[in-house]
Design an enzyme around this catalytic site. Structure first.
Site, short mmCIF file in Angstrom:
data_model
loop_
_atom_site.label_atom_id
_atom_site.label_comp_id
_atom_site.label_asym_id
_atom_site.label_seq_id
_atom_site.Cartn_x
_atom_site.Cartn_y
_atom_site.Cartn_z
N ASP A 53 -54.14 -68.22 -39.13
CA ASP A 53 -53.70 -68.70 -40.43
C ASP A 53 -52.25 -69.17 -40.32
O ASP A 53 -51.38 -68.39 -39.92
CB ASP A 53 -53.82 -67.56 -41.45
CG ASP A 53 -53.69 -68.03 -42.88
OD1 ASP A 53 -53.42 -69.22 -43.10
OD2 ASP A 53 -53.85 -67.20 -43.80
N ASP A 63 -55.36 -75.09 -43.20
CA ASP A 63 -54.38 -74.21 -42.56
C ASP A 63 -54.97 -72.97 -41.90
O ASP A 63 -54.24 -72.04 -41.56
CB ASP A 63 -53.31 -73.78 -43.57
CG ASP A 63 -53.88 -73.02 -44.76
OD1 ASP A 63 -55.12 -72.95 -44.88
OD2 ASP A 63 -53.09 -72.51 -45.57
N GLU A 64 -56.27 -72.93 -41.70
CA GLU A 64 -56.85 -71.76 -41.04
C GLU A 64 -58.13 -72.13 -40.30
O GLU A 64 -58.83 -73.07 -40.64
CB GLU A 64 -57.11 -70.63 -42.04
CG GLU A 64 -58.07 -70.98 -43.14
CD GLU A 64 -58.30 -69.83 -44.11
OE1 GLU A 64 -58.37 -68.66 -43.67
OE2 GLU A 64 -58.42 -70.11 -45.32
#
Length: 395
Positions: free
Chosen positions: A11, A105-106
């Protein structure tokens, strides 16, 4: 003897705000808040400095300004964030071929068997973090476990720039150590019902029967929680489709219910997917929408039609599917959007065989917008709805 499974959940820390601090060194160490700037705007992401003031994502901008009057309030630059996201995702490919990106974002990385190349999971995770920091300037938090569900929770246990490893056999102890609010998938309404029934901690829930939990939460949520506190959820983040697909999803800190908020998020997901479609030079005809309610019931719906042409086309198709499936009474914890049965895009000379002249023009305009944005690295052009949302909505 079977090889022990190893999954990373990676993350990017406070992603949008971190990119702004990276691009603007004068923002380093200061509270940065990214989101819509009008009275109706909401916070998309905020830096850890801003979180100390009580600011969090999905909070109304007006409330954030009251809590953090000294904050630096910025509109989002989605194209720049996609650019930095792509940098990070490309690094993942140097560590494993099995990557599942679940948002901008992950991502999950299947690191099973990679110890032969990178050493222990700890060593490989530290190397991954170091590489990302050196090559992108961003920090990431990594959770490591035998299944994706535990890895997802673990990545949040030592933020920012953290590494948390749950070894095989330690899953139950790890889950029992969590505050109830940190059990992924257990939202505010679910906690209220559990507390009303006298279940205020994970150990109490662990000692409860599946039947009791189902009587409190319903069959689906009760079974989910019964398995979750035992660390036995192996398919929560499994691939929904077997064929090649491009997907994105967003989990909300605060549940969504209003149609306006849902439409805003859906358009952003559509914009993100089309960005990746153009970047990978592919096309697809099947659109799938995933809805996860706050009781963790998950439903999906899909349809196959003409090749998805542009962001507006994808948004309209996804929106129609969503409202066919949405029960109009249960708040939403997660929204996902997927284009399935992906294949290489056809040569330009053949395009007119599959698209109307109007659609060809629309697609070429949007591809040009993407190309210019990618080349210049900033928001030169963008759809009108995104310009409106820069002012009013969720980034």
């Amino acid at each position: 003897m079977a090889t022990e499974k190893v999954f990373f959940h990676v993350d990017i820390d406070a992603f949008f705000a971190s990119v702004e601090q990276l691009d603007n060194p004068e923002y380093m160490g200061k509270p940065v808040i990214v989101g819509g700037q009008s009275e109706r705007g909401v916070v998309s992401t905020c830096s850890y400095e801003a979180r100390k003031f009580g600011v969090h994502s999905a909070m109304p901008i007006l409330q954030a300004r009251k809590l953090c009057p000294s904050g630096i309030f910025l509109r989002g630059r989605m194209d720049r964030y996609h650019e930095k996201s792509k940098e990070v995702m490309s690094i993942f490919k140097d560590f494993t071929p099995e990557i599942k990106q679940i948002s901008v974002d992950e991502a999950f990385l299947n690191m099973t068997g990679m110890e032969k190349i990178f050493g222990t999971p700890k060593n490989s995770a530290l190397l991954l973090k170091k590489t990302i920091k050196e090559e992108t300037g961003l920090t990431v938090s990594v959770g490591c476990a035998q299944n994706k569900y535990i890895a997802k929770i673990a990545s949040g246990r030592s933020k920012p720039d953290g590494l948390f490893i749950v070894k095989a056999g330690e899953e139950i102890d790890f889950m029992k150590s969590l505050p109830l609010k940190d059990v992924w998938g257990v939202g505010g309404k679910t906690r209220e019902r559990l507390i009303a029934a006298g279940l205020t901690s994970v150990p109490q829930i662990f000692n409860s029967s599946e039947h009791l939990l189902q009587s409190i939460l319903g069959n689906a949520s009760g079974s989910f929680l019964f398995q979750a506190v035992r660390g036995e959820l192996y398919d929560v983040f499994s691939d929904d489709v077997k064929s090649h697909s491009i997907s994105t999803e967003r989990t909300f800190e605060h549940d969504l219910f209003s149609h306006a908020e849902i439409d805003d998020v859906m358009f952003y997901l559509a914009s993100e997917l089309m960005y990746r479609i153009f970047d990978e030079k592919v096309k697809g005809k099947t659109v799938s929408v995933k809805i996860r309610y706050n009781d963790f019931t998950t439903v999906s719906v899909q349809s196959t039609g003409a090749v998805v042409n542009d962001t507006q086309d994808l948004f309209e198709r996804a929106r129609e599917l969503f409202y066919k499936k949405f029960d109009n009474k249960t708040p939403i914890r997660l929204l996902g959007l997927c284009i399935m049965n992906i294949e290489s895009d056809i040569p330009e000379a053949q395009t007119e065989l599959f698209y109307s002249e109007k659609n060809v023009k629309k697609r070429k305009i949007e591809e040009t917008m993407y190309t210019l944005t990618k080349k210049e690295g900033k928001n030169i052009l963008k759809p009108a709805r995104l310009l409106k949302k820069d002012k009013d909505g969720l980034e």
